[in-house]
Design a protein around this motif. Structure first.
Motif, short mmCIF file in Angstrom:
data_model
loop_
_atom_site.label_atom_id
_atom_site.label_comp_id
_atom_site.label_asym_id
_atom_site.label_seq_id
_atom_site.Cartn_x
_atom_site.Cartn_y
_atom_site.Cartn_z
N GLY A 108 -119.94 -25.84 -12.79
CA GLY A 108 -118.80 -25.74 -13.46
C GLY A 108 -117.72 -26.39 -13.04
O GLY A 108 -116.72 -27.26 -14.07
N THR A 109 -117.93 -26.73 -11.63
CA THR A 109 -116.59 -27.81 -11.12
C THR A 109 -117.04 -29.18 -11.82
O THR A 109 -116.02 -29.92 -12.11
CB THR A 109 -116.71 -27.69 -9.62
N LEU A 110 -118.24 -29.63 -11.94
CA LEU A 110 -118.53 -31.04 -12.25
C LEU A 110 -118.00 -30.97 -13.86
O LEU A 110 -117.88 -32.30 -14.13
CB LEU A 110 -120.13 -31.13 -12.44
N ALA A 111 -117.80 -30.29 -14.44
CA ALA A 111 -117.37 -30.08 -15.97
C ALA A 111 -115.83 -30.39 -15.90
O ALA A 111 -115.61 -30.95 -17.03
CB ALA A 111 -117.56 -28.90 -16.57
N ILE A 112 -115.12 -30.47 -14.89
CA ILE A 112 -113.74 -30.79 -14.77
C ILE A 112 -113.80 -32.24 -14.62
O ILE A 112 -114.23 -32.98 -13.76
CB ILE A 112 -113.06 -30.11 -13.74
N ASP A 113 -112.68 -32.89 -15.45
CA ASP A 113 -112.69 -34.26 -15.24
C ASP A 113 -111.64 -34.91 -14.32
O ASP A 113 -110.58 -35.11 -14.71
CB ASP A 113 -112.20 -34.73 -16.76
N ALA A 114 -112.00 -34.83 -13.01
CA ALA A 114 -111.20 -35.45 -11.86
C ALA A 114 -112.07 -35.90 -10.79
O ALA A 114 -113.25 -35.21 -10.69
CB ALA A 114 -110.30 -34.17 -11.75
N PRO A 115 -111.66 -36.90 -10.41
CA PRO A 115 -112.50 -37.52 -9.10
C PRO A 115 -113.00 -36.54 -8.17
O PRO A 115 -113.92 -36.50 -7.47
CB PRO A 115 -111.55 -38.59 -8.52
N TRP A 116 -111.97 -35.53 -7.69
CA TRP A 116 -112.32 -34.51 -6.66
C TRP A 116 -113.27 -33.69 -7.04
O TRP A 116 -114.18 -33.17 -6.18
CB TRP A 116 -110.91 -33.64 -6.07
N ALA A 117 -113.22 -33.30 -8.35
CA ALA A 117 -114.37 -32.29 -8.85
C ALA A 117 -115.55 -32.84 -8.84
O ALA A 117 -116.73 -32.21 -8.56
CB ALA A 117 -113.83 -31.89 -10.27
N PHE A 118 -115.82 -34.22 -8.92
CA PHE A 118 -117.20 -34.78 -8.72
C PHE A 118 -118.08 -34.64 -7.39
O PHE A 118 -119.03 -34.16 -7.26
CB PHE A 118 -117.03 -36.31 -9.09
N PHE A 119 -117.11 -34.81 -6.39
CA PHE A 119 -117.73 -34.53 -4.99
C PHE A 119 -117.85 -33.13 -4.76
O PHE A 119 -118.76 -32.84 -3.94
CB PHE A 119 -116.79 -35.40 -3.91
N VAL A 120 -116.88 -32.49 -5.13
CA VAL A 120 -116.80 -30.94 -4.51
C VAL A 120 -118.02 -30.05 -5.55
O VAL A 120 -118.84 -29.48 -4.84
CB VAL A 120 -115.61 -30.12 -4.96
N GLY A 121 -118.33 -30.71 -6.59
CA GLY A 121 -119.17 -30.29 -7.47
C GLY A 121 -120.62 -30.32 -7.20
O GLY A 121 -121.43 -29.59 -6.64
N LEU A 122 -120.80 -31.76 -6.44
CA LEU A 122 -122.02 -32.04 -5.88
C LEU A 122 -122.24 -31.24 -4.53
O LEU A 122 -123.46 -30.96 -4.26
CB LEU A 122 -122.19 -33.68 -5.85
N GLY A 123 -121.30 -31.18 -3.72
CA GLY A 123 -121.38 -30.41 -2.61
C GLY A 123 -121.64 -29.12 -2.73
O GLY A 123 -122.50 -28.59 -2.18
N LEU A 124 -121.05 -28.32 -3.64
CA LEU A 124 -121.55 -26.83 -3.96
C LEU A 124 -123.03 -27.05 -4.58
O LEU A 124 -123.60 -25.87 -4.30
CB LEU A 124 -120.63 -26.55 -5.01
N ILE A 125 -123.44 -27.81 -5.32
CA ILE A 125 -124.98 -27.82 -5.93
C ILE A 125 -125.81 -27.92 -4.69
O ILE A 125 -126.67 -27.46 -4.76
CB ILE A 125 -125.12 -28.95 -6.86
N ILE A 126 -125.55 -28.69 -3.61
CA ILE A 126 -126.47 -28.94 -2.64
C ILE A 126 -126.35 -27.60 -1.75
O ILE A 126 -127.70 -27.39 -1.30
CB ILE A 126 -125.83 -30.13 -1.71
N LEU A 127 -125.45 -27.01 -1.68
CA LEU A 127 -125.52 -25.67 -0.97
C LEU A 127 -126.28 -24.79 -1.75
O LEU A 127 -126.89 -23.97 -1.12
CB LEU A 127 -124.09 -25.14 -0.52
N GLY A 128 -126.00 -24.62 -3.12
CA GLY A 128 -126.50 -23.71 -3.69
C GLY A 128 -128.13 -23.76 -3.96
O GLY A 128 -129.01 -22.80 -3.93
#
Length: 520
Positions: A108-128
């Motif tokens: 869901g975070t990756l769907a946000i169009d913002a630079p911070w969301a790209f890296f935060v989203g990838l980090g959450l996917i790694i943990l999940g």
């Protein structure tokens, strides 16, 4: 009367526990989200501001391959703490639930169009993925008693779910991106993961007997990871090996050139601790049989690294090659690049039963059909698929573009190799892993998969200087040679398993006839 062994109080559907299908659909939607996002990742990173699907990050190919390698590695390496969390604290069932929830947030975070969301989203996917992936596979193995011949079939069915999710994702997500942009594709992956979470929640009653929180008695019997590490000082030889590895890792990692030198430093230090952990687990095993099986399991992880180091080119080097150098026009329609990654999943659904039947009939005829033989054979076949990529490169150099048929043939061979190797390797871990460390060893299996992903990223980086022709040729030579080496050592390796696969219940006449009917 069938000789298949059944777990008590389990409802069955089509000859397997209903819980298998709950895990099947949970994993199907999780893989939809993962492979849908993976199909977009590299081409999104290298897409420029004027890209037809909207502005991307505008990175260089080298930068994209670097991040891709680290991402694929970490997605699976985090399976180690995910396995420990399940073994020691939550149990597999709750850890899978936690992982699915984190994945919904990540996509869901990756769907946000913002630079911070790209890296935060990838980090959450790694943990999940680290929480979900090793533990849901362990739960599949827990649905079957030891010696139940249906176990391998169950993993094959489970594997079809993985690839059905991949096929749906790669078939749909490219069209979604072409119409609504990159972040709509990322958002679709998040919706799919939400479906997976809901399936898992509503299917709890069918998996109530597997993956539960460790009991007090089990915790007393178990040996904690910290206790294992504390024993390292009691063995001067092992302490010396660990100290040398750690010192070498610190030196090599932090003297390496490049913007990601810190990552290599952390990786090598991590690998030093993994080696130390493996030495301690080996020492803690009570019998020679367990120790021998543990050694064979570690060797199988080397096969896993080699296999996925080549196979994961699909999301990196092959994806970029498809986007930039392949003639993708089909009857006047430009085929989206992500759809080509769907070939692998489509072939798996078409060929899974056929490949499984070939191995089952070999076993019935007392021909070689051990897990190690299947894994080595799969590595060889998959590696031969890159011969077609060599033809593609030669055609591109001659004509300025290459035909789609080379990609189709490459993915066909990759798929047959994967069907020989990957479902079997999952089952192999559940057969040979010490019971105390079941989830941890499954985590190490996925960590090996992740290291293969990092190797894939490194090979992609090297293509910038050596060229695709050299990389594809090198992959063919190394995978075939390594697979043949394992086959040459098969007899002594099988002796070290001490009959772990010899006690499976043989199929009766009815089941053997069923294989014949399925093939015909």
């Amino acid at each position: 009367m069938s000789t298949a062994i059944k777990q008590p109080h389990q409802k069955e559907l089509f000859g397997h526990p209903v819980g298998l299908y709950v895990l099947f659909f949970t994993e199907m939607w999780e893989r939809f989200s993962y492979y849908g996002m993976r199909a977009l990742l590299v081409i999104y990173m290298i897409a420029q501001a004027n890209h037809k699907d909207g502005p991307g990050l505008g990175w260089t190919e080298l930068e994209a391959y670097q991040l891709y390698g680290w991402y694929v590695m970490l997605v699976y390496v985090v399976s180690i703490p995910g396995g420990i969390l399940a073994d020691k604290v939550l149990g597999q069932k709750k850890t899978v639930m936690l992982g699915a929830f984190i994945l919904v947030l990540g996509h869901g975070t990756l769907a946000i169009d913002a630079p911070w969301a790209f890296f935060v989203g990838l980090g959450l996917i790694i943990l999940g993925v680290g929480c979900l992936k090793p533990n849901i596979s362990t739960m599949v193995g827990g649905l079957y008693k030891k010696g139940d011949i249906r176990r391998d079939k169950g993993f094959s069915i489970f594997y079809i779910g993985i690839n059905l999710g991949s096929l749906l994702a790669t078939s749909i997500i490219g069209i979604v991106v072409a119409k609504w942009g990159w972040h709509a594709g990322f958002g679709l992956a998040g919706i799919a993961m939400l479906f997976g979470l809901l399936v898992y929640i509503f299917g709890q009653k069918f998996i109530s007997h597997v993956g539960n929180k460790p009991t007090v008695e089990e915790k007393k019997e178990d040996v904690s990871i910290m206790k294992i590490f504390s024993n390292i000082i009691k063995s001067p030889m092992q302490l010396a090996i660990f100290a040398v590895l750690l010192a070498f890792s610190i030196y090599v990692g932090f003297t390496k050139e490049g913007v990601d030198h810190w990552g290599y430093g952390a990786l090598f230090i991590f690998l030093s601790f993994v080696v130390g952990l493996m030495m301690m687990i080996f020492k803690s095993l009570e019998t020679q049989i367990l120790k021998d099986r543990f050694l064979v399991l570690l060797l199988s992880f080397l096969l896993v690294i080699v296999f996925w180091g080549a196979f994961e080119q699909a999301g990196g080097l092959m994806s970029v090659y498809t986007e930039q150098k392949t003639d993708r026009m089909l009857f006047g329609w430009l085929v989206p690049t992500p759809m080509f990654q769907g070939l692998n999943a489509g072939f798996i659904i078409l060929l899974a039963v056929w490949v499984a039947n070939i191995w089952a009939k070999r076993k019935l005829k007392n021909k070689e059909a051990s897990s190690l033989f299947k894994m080595a054979t799969g590595t060889i076949i998959m590696g031969l698929g890159f011969v077609f990529m060599i033809f593609a490169v030669r055609e591109y150099e001659a004509n300025g573009s290459s035909g789609m048929q080379w990609l189709v043939l490459a993915y066909l061979f990759h798929t047959i190799g994967e069907l020989c190797s990957s479902p079997v390797s999952l089952s192999f871990v559940t057969k040979l892993a010490p019971v105390k460390y079941a989830s941890l060893m499954m985590g190490l299996y996925f960590a090996a998969t992740g290291l293969g992903g990092k190797v894939a990223g490194i090979l992609g980086e090297k293509s910038e200087s050596f060229g695709e022709y050299a990389i594809f040729t090198g992959i063919v030579i190394f995978t075939v040679a390594f697979g043949l080496l394992v086959i040459a050592l098969l007899k002594p390796l099988k002796r070290l398993t001490h009959g772990a696969e010899d006690n499976e219940v043989e199929m009766n006449t009815e089941e053997a006839e069923g294989f014949e009917l399925a093939e015909n």
